[in-house]
Motif scaffolding. Structure first.
Motif, PDB file in Angstrom:
ATOM      1  N   LYS A  29      45.300  70.596  61.205  1.00 39.19           N
ATOM      2  CA  LYS A  29      44.617  69.311  61.367  1.00 39.19           C
ATOM      3  C   LYS A  29      43.902  68.902  60.085  1.00 39.19           C
ATOM      4  CE  LYS A  29      43.990  69.553  66.359  1.00 39.19           C
ATOM      5  NZ  LYS A  29      43.029  69.676  67.473  1.00 39.19           N
ATOM      6  N   GLU A  30      43.294  69.866  59.409  1.00 45.17           N
ATOM      7  CA  GLU A  30      42.626  69.565  58.133  1.00 45.17           C
ATOM      8  C   GLU A  30      43.641  69.155  57.078  1.00 45.17           C
ATOM      9  OE1 GLU A  30      39.465  69.246  57.380  1.00 45.17           O
ATOM     10  OE2 GLU A  30      38.844  69.743  59.418  1.00 45.17           O
ATOM     11  N   TYR A  31      44.795  69.820  57.073  1.00 41.93           N
ATOM     12  CA  TYR A  31      45.873  69.456  56.148  1.00 41.93           C
ATOM     13  C   TYR A  31      46.296  68.007  56.400  1.00 41.93           C
ATOM     14  CZ  TYR A  31      50.828  68.552  55.436  1.00 41.93           C
ATOM     15  OH  TYR A  31      52.022  67.937  55.171  1.00 41.93           O
ATOM     16  N   VAL A  32      46.566  67.669  57.659  1.00 42.83           N
ATOM     17  CA  VAL A  32      46.992  66.313  58.005  1.00 42.83           C
ATOM     18  C   VAL A  32      45.905  65.311  57.609  1.00 42.83           C
ATOM     19  CG1 VAL A  32      47.514  64.746  59.926  1.00 42.83           C
ATOM     20  CG2 VAL A  32      48.603  67.002  59.815  1.00 42.83           C
ATOM     21  N   ALA A  33      44.659  65.637  57.858  1.00 40.57           N
ATOM     22  CA  ALA A  33      43.557  64.739  57.510  1.00 40.57           C
ATOM     23  C   ALA A  33      43.512  64.496  56.000  1.00 40.57           C
ATOM     24  CB  ALA A  33      42.229  65.310  57.998  1.00 40.57           C
ATOM     25  N   SER A  34      43.787  65.525  55.209  1.00 41.62           N
ATOM     26  CA  SER A  34      43.774  65.353  53.750  1.00 41.62           C
ATOM     27  C   SER A  34      44.850  64.384  53.304  1.00 41.62           C
ATOM     28  CB  SER A  34      43.944  66.704  53.045  1.00 41.62           C
ATOM     29  OG  SER A  34      45.289  67.163  53.088  1.00 41.62           O
ATOM     30  N   TYR A 167      52.169  57.617  47.583  1.00 40.57           N
ATOM     31  CA  TYR A 167      52.007  57.151  48.967  1.00 40.57           C
ATOM     32  C   TYR A 167      53.299  57.406  49.759  1.00 40.57           C
ATOM     33  CZ  TYR A 167      51.732  53.783  52.812  1.00 40.57           C
ATOM     34  OH  TYR A 167      51.757  53.197  54.052  1.00 40.57           O
ATOM     35  N   ASN A 168      54.426  57.014  49.194  1.00 37.61           N
ATOM     36  CA  ASN A 168      55.707  57.192  49.884  1.00 37.61           C
ATOM     37  C   ASN A 168      56.096  58.663  50.001  1.00 37.61           C
ATOM     38  OD1 ASN A 168      56.487  54.459  50.567  1.00 37.61           O
ATOM     39  ND2 ASN A 168      56.528  54.131  48.369  1.00 37.61           N
ATOM     40  N   ILE A 169      55.778  59.446  49.002  1.00 37.08           N
ATOM     41  CA  ILE A 169      56.064  60.882  49.056  1.00 37.08           C
ATOM     42  C   ILE A 169      55.244  61.534  50.166  1.00 37.08           C
ATOM     43  CG2 ILE A 169      55.811  63.070  47.803  1.00 37.08           C
ATOM     44  CD1 ILE A 169      56.381  61.353  45.211  1.00 37.08           C
ATOM     45  N   ILE A 170      53.963  61.191  50.244  1.00 36.95           N
ATOM     46  CA  ILE A 170      53.094  61.767  51.284  1.00 36.95           C
ATOM     47  C   ILE A 170      53.588  61.351  52.670  1.00 36.95           C
ATOM     48  CG2 ILE A 170      50.741  61.779  52.247  1.00 36.95           C
ATOM     49  CD1 ILE A 170      50.973  63.388  49.657  1.00 36.95           C
ATOM     50  N   LYS A 171      54.028  60.108  52.812  1.00 34.93           N
ATOM     51  CA  LYS A 171      54.592  59.684  54.101  1.00 34.93           C
ATOM     52  C   LYS A 171      55.810  60.533  54.459  1.00 34.93           C
ATOM     53  CE  LYS A 171      55.020  55.523  55.487  1.00 34.93           C
ATOM     54  NZ  LYS A 171      55.316  54.095  55.645  1.00 34.93           N
ATOM     55  N   SER A 172      56.682  60.765  53.497  1.00 42.45           N
ATOM     56  CA  SER A 172      57.860  61.608  53.739  1.00 42.45           C
ATOM     57  C   SER A 172      57.451  63.029  54.078  1.00 42.45           C
ATOM     58  CB  SER A 172      58.775  61.622  52.508  1.00 42.45           C
ATOM     59  OG  SER A 172      59.328  60.349  52.284  1.00 42.45           O
ATOM     60  N   GLU A 173      56.474  63.550  53.355  1.00 39.67           N
ATOM     61  CA  GLU A 173      55.984  64.905  53.620  1.00 39.67           C
ATOM     62  C   GLU A 173      55.480  65.027  55.055  1.00 39.67           C
ATOM     63  OE1 GLU A 173      51.942  67.220  52.842  1.00 39.67           O
ATOM     64  OE2 GLU A 173      52.852  66.547  50.959  1.00 39.67           O
ATOM     65  N   LEU A 174      54.676  64.066  55.493  1.00 41.93           N
ATOM     66  CA  LEU A 174      54.148  64.118  56.861  1.00 41.93           C
ATOM     67  C   LEU A 174      55.250  63.947  57.900  1.00 41.93           C
ATOM     68  CD1 LEU A 174      50.726  62.268  56.609  1.00 41.93           C
ATOM     69  CD2 LEU A 174      51.132  64.695  57.078  1.00 41.93           C
ATOM     70  N   ASP A 175      56.245  63.120  57.613  1.00 41.76           N
ATOM     71  CA  ASP A 175      57.384  62.985  58.533  1.00 41.76           C
ATOM     72  C   ASP A 175      58.076  64.337  58.715  1.00 41.76           C
ATOM     73  OD1 ASP A 175      56.927  60.267  58.835  1.00 41.76           O
ATOM     74  OD2 ASP A 175      58.531  59.665  57.457  1.00 41.76           O
ATOM     75  N   ILE A 176      58.297  65.027  57.605  1.00 40.68           N
ATOM     76  CA  ILE A 176      58.932  66.352  57.674  1.00 40.68           C
ATOM     77  C   ILE A 176      58.034  67.317  58.427  1.00 40.68           C
ATOM     78  CG2 ILE A 176      59.678  68.350  56.306  1.00 40.68           C
ATOM     79  CD1 ILE A 176      60.485  66.264  54.097  1.00 40.68           C
ATOM     80  N   PHE A 177      56.737  67.293  58.122  1.00 36.91           N
ATOM     81  CA  PHE A 177      55.790  68.193  58.781  1.00 36.91           C
ATOM     82  C   PHE A 177      55.810  68.001  60.295  1.00 36.91           C
ATOM     83  CE2 PHE A 177      51.588  68.652  60.707  1.00 36.91           C
ATOM     84  CZ  PHE A 177      51.400  70.015  60.546  1.00 36.91           C
ATOM     85  N   TYR A 178      55.712  66.749  60.739  1.00 35.30           N
ATOM     86  CA  TYR A 178      55.703  66.499  62.183  1.00 35.30           C
ATOM     87  C   TYR A 178      57.030  66.879  62.836  1.00 35.30           C
ATOM     88  CZ  TYR A 178      51.138  64.280  62.165  1.00 35.30           C
ATOM     89  OH  TYR A 178      49.796  64.045  62.069  1.00 35.30           O
ATOM     90  N   GLN A 179      58.113  66.662  62.144  1.00 31.93           N
ATOM     91  CA  GLN A 179      59.420  67.073  62.662  1.00 31.93           C
ATOM     92  C   GLN A 179      59.467  68.595  62.833  1.00 31.93           C
ATOM     93  OE1 GLN A 179      62.712  66.106  60.088  1.00 31.93           O
ATOM     94  NE2 GLN A 179      64.178  67.230  61.320  1.00 31.93           N
TER      95      GLN A 179
END
Length: 190
Positions: A29-34, A167-179
């Motif tokens: 959760k802290e990672y996602v918040a960052s 910004y776009n890289i972080i969005k992609s990173e979070l998409d992968i993380f949630y997947q």
């Protein structure tokens, strides 16, 4: 518990990810918040159309090589050599936590020891996103997390174009993380 892997400048204050303590869901959760903190800042900006750093004519050596690798993925002409190159950069970054301008055939820095070419880090991060999506190999996602920690640690030094690319890289990173979280039955309340 706060996400501790982003310092004032990870290039000079290298993070040791080895033997990290287990923090469970709270750590995630802290990672996602960052990451969301950065995304939220840029979602308020109107002009965020840049999806990747288009052309970087000033890049030399490693930066140019990374740009060529990224272009191979964009044009869907990646091959074993492309993956091997990303693997070499990944191994070197995992050891040194930096991207240098020049490497020898064993992926050791040589010649120009410059490592503050932020555009090269952005392009490397994009290559890692492409490579993970192509191979599904977690070492590329793991390295992406560390590169993004580094980029977030120097975000104030990035020009607007690189901030938008991040910004776009972080969005992609979070998409992968949630997947990955979903595939592994890890529930995170947003």
């Amino acid at each position: 518990m706060a996400y501790k892997y982003i310092t004032e400048n990870n290039l000079y204050h290298k993070q040791s990810y080895m033997y990290s303590e287990y923090g469970g869901i709270e750590f995630l959760k802290e990672y996602v918040a960052s990451r969301r903190e950065y995304l939220n800042r840029w979602e308020r900006q109107k002009d965020r159309e840049i999806e990747c750093v288009k052309e970087a004519p000033g890049l030399q050596d490693a930066g140019q090589d990374l740009q060529n690798i990224r272009q191979a993925f964009i044009e869907n002409r990646q091959n074993g050599k492309t993956i091997d190159s990303v693997k070499g950069y990944t191994k070197s970054f995992e050891v040194r936590k930096r991207i240098y301008r020049e490497y020898d055939n064993n992926w050791k820095p040589t010649g120009n020891m410059e490592f503050e070419d932020y555009e090269a880090y952005i392009i490397f991060a994009e290559c890692l996103v492409f490579t993970f999506r192509y191979t599904k190999c977690l070492k590329y996602f793991s390295c992406l997390l560390k590169v993004d920690d580094t980029l977030l640690s120097v975000q104030d030094k990035l020009d607007i174009r690189l901030k938008k690319a991040l910004y776009n890289i972080i969005k992609s990173e979070l998409d992968i993380f949630y997947q990955l979280a979903e595939e592994n039955g890890i529930g995170l309340e947003e």
